[in-house]
Design a protein around this motif. Structure first.
Motif, PDB file in Angstrom:
ATOM      1  N   VAL A  55       8.475  -2.813  -3.300  1.00 31.50           N
ATOM      2  CA  VAL A  55       8.739  -3.788  -2.245  1.00 31.50           C
ATOM      3  C   VAL A  55       7.563  -3.849  -1.267  1.00 31.50           C
ATOM      4  O   VAL A  55       7.174  -4.932  -0.795  1.00 31.50           O
ATOM      5  N   ARG A  56       6.955  -2.709  -0.965  1.00 29.84           N
ATOM      6  CA  ARG A  56       5.783  -2.705  -0.078  1.00 29.84           C
ATOM      7  C   ARG A  56       4.620  -3.476  -0.709  1.00 29.84           C
ATOM      8  O   ARG A  56       3.930  -4.243  -0.034  1.00 29.84           O
ATOM      9  N   VAL A  57       4.415  -3.281  -2.007  1.00 34.47           N
ATOM     10  CA  VAL A  57       3.354  -4.014  -2.694  1.00 34.47           C
ATOM     11  C   VAL A  57       3.662  -5.511  -2.707  1.00 34.47           C
ATOM     12  O   VAL A  57       2.765  -6.360  -2.513  1.00 34.47           O
ATOM     13  N   LEU A  58       4.931  -5.857  -2.924  1.00 38.21           N
ATOM     14  CA  LEU A  58       5.327  -7.265  -2.934  1.00 38.21           C
ATOM     15  C   LEU A  58       5.062  -7.918  -1.578  1.00 38.21           C
ATOM     16  O   LEU A  58       4.521  -9.038  -1.499  1.00 38.21           O
ATOM     17  N   SER A  59       5.436  -7.246  -0.507  1.00 39.64           N
ATOM     18  CA  SER A  59       5.204  -7.810   0.828  1.00 39.64           C
ATOM     19  C   SER A  59       3.707  -7.967   1.107  1.00 39.64           C
ATOM     20  O   SER A  59       3.272  -8.959   1.722  1.00 39.64           O
TER      21      SER A  59
END
Length: 340
Positions: free
Chosen positions: A193-197
């Protein structure tokens, strides 16, 4: 003290009569003598009489039946076989009377139990009659109700369901659904999720994420791309709960701008499928949105979307947006009900 040869009971010497040929002793009653009769000095027991040889007594007058007794009150000797038969008959009669008495007691007990059972059945019949009367009264009242009352009740139930669904949707205002990310063993959903954001250009702190989980039934030993049957959903979606609603809105806007984002862009192993980021809906709204999209395609509606948990539809550019709250709205807007 000797034993009686007839009945086998012990008898005193003063009360018995003895055979003059053998040592046998008998009760007077067992050999047919009255209690006051005097026994002849040459009296023989029935056994000795049976063993005595017969003689020619044709010239002798007929012997009286009381010859063995010294008085006229004496009775003739009884037959031992007849005496034993009489005793057996008396014993059988006594046993029969006892069995008859036991049967009479059992029959009385059976009558008492039958009376109790009859009272119980009568009580059950009365209760069943009362229940039938109450059911008939309820059916009569139900039939007397007008259709308008039922319509009002159904409308009230529908309104209550809508209110409950709206409240449940408010609890999901800070939630997102991420679909298209392959599911692997030991995955780090927080890192994904951090990479996606970061790919979407949204700055997200560690404190902004409250909870991350995949929702749906767990499939053990699942390998993306290998165990996926044709036509079946691939990986489970990821539900993300954020601490701030502003961060959620930023992610949704960025995801709409960059629609071509795939799993390969997130450095996730697996097939490079397209990644979708949407707001999380309740189960009722999710089904309603799916039906609205299918109905909108058939009715050639250009836009069907969700915003803040609400479902909207627009026929074409410049046309007013129409909100969809229930199946009745589907029939009114698209001219058809829910599909499936």
């Amino acid at each position: 003290m000797a034993k009686c040869g007839g009945c086998g009971k012990f008898i005193s010497s003063a009360e018995c009569i003895r055979c003059t040929r053998c040592p046998g002793a008998y009760h007077p009653g067992c050999v047919g003598f009255p209690a006051a009769a005097k026994v002849s000095p040459t009296w023989l027991c029935p056994g000795c009489k049976a063993k005595a040889p017969r003689q020619d007594n044709s010239a002798t007058p007929v012997k009286s039946a009381m010859a063995d007794c010294c008085t006229e009150t004496q009775n003739p000797l009884s037959d031992p076989a007849a005496s034993a038969t009489d005793l057996n008959v008396a014993y059988e009669i006594r046993c029969f009377r006892q069995e008859l008495g036991a049967m009479r007691d059992e029959f009385r007990q059976f009558q008492s139990e039958l009376l109790s059972l009859r009272m119980t059945v009568n009580d059950c019949n009365q209760r069943m009659t009362t229940i039938e009367s109450k059911v008939s009264d309820i059916e009569r009242r139900f039939e007397e109700q007008s259709p308008a009352n039922f319509d009002a009740v159904e409308a009230s139930i529908t309104a209550l369901k809508t209110q409950l669904n709206d409240r449940d949707q408010e609890l999901l205002q800070n939630d997102l659904i991420i679909a298209g990310i392959p599911e692997t063993k030991g995955e780090n959903a927080f890192h994904t999720v951090r990479v996606l954001s970061a790919k979407l250009g949204v700055t997200m702190d560690e404190q902004d994420i409250v909870n991350i989980e995949r929702i749906g039934a767990v499939r053990r030993n699942f390998i993306e791309g290998v165990d996926t049957p044709p036509g079946e959903p691939r990986a489970r979606v990821i539900a993300v709960r954020l601490a701030r609603r502003g961060v959620r809105d930023q992610l949704l806007r960025a995801a709409r701008v960059r629609r071509g984002l795939t799993a390969a862009d997130l450095d996730v192993s697996g097939p490079p499928r397209r990644v979708y980021v949407n707001e999380r809906l309740t189960q009722t709204n999710s089904k309603l949105f799916h039906s609205a999209r299918e109905a909108g395609q058939r009715a050639r509606y250009r836009y069907v979307w969700t915003k803040d948990g609400r479902i909207y539809a627009r026929k074409e550019d410049g046309a007013p947006a129409q909100r969809i709250r229930s199946d009745a709205d589907l029939a009114q807007i698209f001219g058809s009900g829910r599909v499936g």
